[in-house]
Design an enzyme around this catalytic site. Structure first.
Site, PDB file in Angstrom:
ATOM      1  N   GLY A  32     -65.622 -16.389  28.408  1.00  0.00           N
ATOM      2  CA  GLY A  32     -65.962 -17.808  28.364  1.00  0.00           C
ATOM      3  C   GLY A  32     -67.385 -17.999  27.845  1.00  0.00           C
ATOM      4  O   GLY A  32     -67.872 -17.218  27.011  1.00  0.00           O
ATOM      5  N   SER A  33     -68.078 -18.968  28.405  1.00  0.00           N
ATOM      6  CA  SER A  33     -69.392 -19.341  27.876  1.00  0.00           C
ATOM      7  C   SER A  33     -70.449 -18.273  28.113  1.00  0.00           C
ATOM      8  O   SER A  33     -71.529 -18.338  27.513  1.00  0.00           O
ATOM      9  CB  SER A  33     -69.841 -20.651  28.515  1.00  0.00           C
ATOM     10  OG  SER A  33     -68.864 -21.640  28.252  1.00  0.00           O
ATOM     11  N   THR A  34     -70.167 -17.317  28.995  1.00  0.00           N
ATOM     12  CA  THR A  34     -71.159 -16.253  29.189  1.00  0.00           C
ATOM     13  C   THR A  34     -71.298 -15.424  27.911  1.00  0.00           C
ATOM     14  O   THR A  34     -72.234 -14.635  27.779  1.00  0.00           O
ATOM     15  CB  THR A  34     -70.769 -15.304  30.337  1.00  0.00           C
ATOM     16  OG1 THR A  34     -69.519 -14.691  30.032  1.00  0.00           O
ATOM     17  CG2 THR A  34     -70.634 -16.048  31.662  1.00  0.00           C
TER      18      THR A  34
END
Lengths: 382, 619
Positions: free
Chosen positions: B321-323
């Site tokens: 995801g956004s990590t």
């Protein structure tokens, strides 16, 4: 000549001549017997891990045996010859008794209990048979021995006890008894072609006899032929015995140091395999020494026979010598894996009361022959 | 008279000849026996001596004690405990039944135990000890000891068994031991010993050779029935070596106290890559493997959908995801397709042809530069960045940060994960579309990454070095590799680029409007930088979205995973953390607060003086 002196002595002082007779006993031979018994003491000491188990009893029995032997040595040989028949019949009676009421050991009826003694009548029978055969042939001239009919009664005298012993069943002792009988026949002068005939007959009969052998007896023969075929079963004893012997090497592992014996790889080490025990701990040197001592005993028997002036004594000495020889040969051949295992003890060395008794009885008779070697018997009849 | 004498002479001479023949024959046969003895004893003596020694001696192995596993403070996390056993020697008691009867009045024996004992007694020789009961408690031993006079034939014996004092807290790291299977047989005679155990999982398995040691041997003299007479020779074995690992057992326990099922946490020393804690919930008790796991227990473990036997930190696979956005940003900077200050317009969606990709914020973020893109986690910015950079350059950058590559950690079975490339997709016979690149720009799509690799990424972002996560500090007292930070090579990324990305991560936590303000550390501890992530586990269609799709209304297993990666302190990074909460809804809501709590715990443990300690409720 000492011969004439002795003859005179014998005829004159029949009543109280026993002191002089004692003088005539060959003490070097008695010493030889003591040496063999001492070897037995050492071996049994090791087998029992101390004197308590076997060795002390062995010494005591040998002491009694010595007294018995010396006592018999003083009995007039002619008296013995006269009552040989009685001994023979007594032996037969015991053999029959053992078949009817004997104790069973290893699947065979072999001994009877007489008080504290366990008597194996087959051992006694061999001596009684020699006595009876010697008495029979004492009366026979060279001519009469040539007569086949004259040989029928002694042949029956051999075959009856042999048959009874085989029936126990005890193959080894039965064959030894037959061989001893044969030796007396041979020494008495039975014609050689008759032996050839009998041997040929035996050769034909052997395969038929094999069919009638007990399973354990057959197993002994087959494991003899190939001991490694059943290393944990019947062949185990032979293999372990050979390992013990071989590992003893030239000088042995030392007194009480035999691993095969002390770790119980060796079966029945106090009786049948006592020689193995000795050979493991004292090596080839000890084994040959023991064998040599026993060979001297046999040789003495023959020396007595050759020096004896009457046929009874001669045949008796030859028969007794052959008896000792058979014990030693069968036992040592057995433990070296040369012949099938037969449960034959080593005289004066193996543990066992009745064997010691009969052995010393035999030597007593031998000494009697020696002491009375010049005794006068009646002439042989035609 | 003369005839008689002649007869007598003839009889005598025949006798003499034949007696001599008999006697000589017998002596000859004795001679044969003599030569036979000579052959056996003199010529073949050596062979038979060997056979006699083989008869006599029996070699037995002595198992060496297995090496221990210690945590970074020397606390034992896998040790050996004495296993008190009671044996019965049949020949030392008159009545086996009576002895067992008395024994069962002291320590009750079940019916099936009695049956097993009696079966073994029948099968063995009378002097061979038979196991009556093992794993006896100290009190039971004392009671047996006191009653010893009434228990003829009963022997007390001490063996060893593996003990994991922290039980399920470190199970996934330490692993467990079990009796060797056929495939474990590597020729080491030690493995033939009854009761021996080999490492089956985790560090126990990885360091099995070191921990195992080498078997000693004892030469025993035995008799014909196998009874031991005496010891002839003894050669001591080599005990297994102790292995010290970097994990802090107390920290691990504290972290495990905070997490729920389906959560995994990895804490690394950001500078040298040591694993300080690695928790995966639920776990299992490795001690249960000692006596053999019961079928019921095994079914319970394998039927559990939360997979207690699997270490989610190394074997759980998640989209980042956004990590993942830091990787995309650095790839774009390195490719020089986007300038740090360049603004990308975010109207709440991103159109590629006639396909529309949504930003997580329906209303959009307006004009967004790289720092703001990270701070607000603006999807549109990274759609555009990915479009310009291309998937292969993104994948290459991801690999440099330890994503989708083999991290070589000492935990057997650790998954490498997957970072897709054009070639990977084509190998599957499918084309790589530009639309795929857009989706992968925000860490969604085909990615399969472990929490361990995400923590590694955080450590590498913080230090700019290719830090490798590892567990082993020393073996048998000798330091293992990777203890010093300088050992790790630089990643080769310009400090300027790294600083930009780190600033973005700082803003996420420490600036008004950042997505993870909740993760801010109490001031006295330091400053934390991090990045949130939330990943859908099911695709949300346009119709659903238009009908007012709410993830909160979905069944638990359809809810998105929550992720957070972080490091601290911001100005001098010491610790890197990754947190994955399965179906935790959002990184900011579930993962970031937990990451903060973990970091507080780490600081309390390693950094703070007692006065600085922060209470549990420091949220």
């Amino acid at each position: 000549m000492s011969g004439t002196f002795e003859r005179r002595l014998l005829t004159r002082d029949r009543g109280n001549g026993w002191l002089q007779k004692l003088w005539l006993i060959p003490w070097s031979f008695v010493l030889l017997l003591c040496a063999v018994a001492a070897v037995g003491y050492v071996a049994l000491y090791s087998a029992g891990g101390g004197p308590e188990a076997y060795a002390a009893k062995h010494a005591i029995r040998f002491g009694f045996g010595l007294v018995l032997m010396l006592g018999i040595a003083l009995v007039d040989i002619r008296f013995i010859a006269r009552f040989a028949w009685l001994g023979y019949l007594g032996g037969l009676a015991l053999l029959v008794l053992v078949l009817l009421h004997g104790n069973v050991g290893k699947g065979a009826q072999r001994w009877i209990d007489i008080g504290p003694l366990q008597l194996q009548p087959s051992e006694l029978m061999k001596i009684m048979l020699v006595l009876a055969l010697a008495a029979w042939f004492q009366r026979a001239s060279w001519e009469r021995i040539g007569n086949p009919l004259f040989l029928v009664p002694p042949a029956i005298m051999v075959l009856v006890p042999v048959g009874l012993i085989l029936k126990q069943p005890n193959l080894g002792t039965g064959l030894i008894t037959a061989i001893i009988g044969g030796a007396v026949f041979f020494a008495a002068g039975v014609r050689l072609w008759k032996f050839a005939l009998i041997l040929a007959g035996a050769g034909v009969a052997a395969p038929i006899a094999y069919e009638h052998l007990h399973d354990y007896q057959r197993a002994r023969i087959t494991t003899f032929l190939d001991p490694e075929s059943d290393p944990l079963g019947a062949g185990y004893n032979i293999i372990q015995s050979k390992i013990a012997l071989g590992s003893g090497g030239l000088w042995g592992k030392g007194f009480l140091q035999g691993t095969q014996g002390h770790l119980n790889f060796l079966p029945e080490k106090q009786t049948d395999f006592i020689f193995t025990m000795l050979a493991e701990e004292f090596g080839l040197v000890g084994a040959l020494t023991t064998l040599g001592l026993l060979a001297l005993v046999v040789l003495f028997c023959f020396a007595v026979a050759l020096r004896c002036r009457h046929q009874f004594g001669r045949l008796l000495a030859v028969g007794l010598g052959t008896n000792v020889f058979c014990y030693v040969f069968v036992n040592v051949a057995m433990v070296t894996g040369s012949i099938p295992v037969g449960g034959v003890p080593l005289p004066l060395i193996s543990h066992g009361g009745s064997a010691m008794l009969t052995t010393m009885l035999g030597f007593g008779l031998l000494l009697s022959v020696y002491v009375h070697r010049d005794a006068e018997f009646g002439p042989a009849r035609d | 008279m003369k005839g008689i004498r002649r007869e007598e002479e003839k009889r005598r001479s025949t006798f003499t000849r034949r007696a001599l023949a008999l006697g000589l024959g017998q002596m000859a046969l004795f001679g044969v026996l003599g030569t036979r003895l000579y052959r056996l004893q003199a010529e073949e003596g050596d062979r038979y001596r060997t056979l006699a020694e083989e008869n006599r001696l029996s070699a037995r192995l002595i198992p060496p004690p297995r090496g221990r596993i210690l945590d970074r403070n020397g606390q034992v996390v896998a040790g050996n405990k004495l296993n008190w056993r009671v044996l019965l020697v049949a020949e030392q008691t008159q009545d086996v039944g009576a002895t067992l009867e008395t024994f069962s009045r002291i320590v009750p024996l079940a019916e099936h135990e009695r049956a097993r004992i009696e079966r073994e007694l029948r099968r063995r020789r009378r002097f061979v000890p038979v196991m009556v009961r093992e794993f006896l408690s100290w009190e039971e031993m004392a009671r047996i000891e006191v009653n010893a006079p009434d228990l003829p034939g009963i022997l007390i014996d001490v063996g060893t068994t593996r003990l994991y004092p922290e039980a399920e807290h470190l199970a996934h790291l330490v692993g467990y031991v079990a009796p060797p299977a056929e495939r474990d047989m590597d020729g080491d005679p030690l493995l033939e010993l009854p009761g021996i155990r080999v490492g089956r999982a985790g560090l126990e398995r990885f360091h099995d050779q070191v921990l195992r040691g080498r078997a000693g041997a004892v030469q025993l003299e035995v008799n014909a029935v196998g009874r031991v007479i005496r010891e002839v020779e003894r050669r001591e074995g080599v005990p297994g070596q102790d292995v010290q690992v970097s994990v802090d057992a107390e920290l691990q326990k504290a972290i495990r106290g905070k997490i729920e099922e389906g959560t995994s946490v990895v804490v690394l020393d950001a500078k040298n890559g040591e694993v300080l804690a690695m928790a995966s919930q639920p776990s299992f008790d490795p001690n249960l493997f000692n006596a053999g796991v019961s079928a019921a227990q095994w079914r319970q473990w394998t039927a559990n959908r939360s997979t207690p036997l699997i270490n989610k930190a190394t074997n759980g696979l998640y989209a980042p995801g956004s990590t993942f956005k830091m990787v995309v940003a650095l790839a774009a900077l390195e490719a020089k397709v986007i300038a740090p200050g360049e603004r990308v317009s975010c109207p709440g969606y991103f159109d590629l042809g006639d396909t529309r990709f949504h930003c997580w914020s329906r209303y959009g973020h307006g004009g967004v530069d790289m720092r703001a893109g990270l701070k607000y986690s603006c999807d549109c910015y990274f759609y555009e960045a990915a479009r310009r950079t291309g998937i292969d350059r993104i994948a290459a950058m991801a690999n440099r940060f330890g994503l989708g590559v083999d991290l070589d950690i000492e935990l057997p079975g650790t998954r490498k994960g997957l970072v897709p490339t054009r070639a990977w997709r084509q190998a599957q016979g499918k084309p790589w579309n530009l639309g795929d690149t857009i989706v992968h720009g925000i860490g969604q799509g085909f990615y399969q990454l472990t929490p361990l690799s995400l923590a590694t990424m955080a450590a590498r972002l913080a230090t700019g070095r290719a830090v490798q996560p590892h567990l082993t500090r020393s073996i048998g007292g000798r330091p293992a590799r990777g203890g010093r930070p300088e050992e790790w090579p630089a990643l080769g990324i310009p400090e300027r680029d790294l600083r930009l990305v780190r600033e973005g991560m700082w803003a996420v936590v420490n600036e008004a409007g950042g997505t993870a303000r909740v993760a801010r550390l109490p001031e006295q501890l330091g400053v934390l930088a991090g990045k949130t992530g939330s990943v859908q586990v099911r695709r949300v269609s346009r119709e659903q979205r238009e009908r007012g799709f709410k993830v909160e209304n979905q069944p638990r297993e359809w809810r998105p995973h929550a992720l957070f990666v972080a490091y601290a302190p911001y100005d001098n990074p010491l610790y890197a953390v990754s947190v994955v909460v399965e179906h935790g809804m959002s990184g900011a809501g579930a993962a970031a607060p937990l990451a903060k709590e973990v970091m507080v715990e780490v600081f309390n443990r390693f950094r703070a003086t007692p006065g600085q300690r922060v209470a549990e409720a420091g949220r």
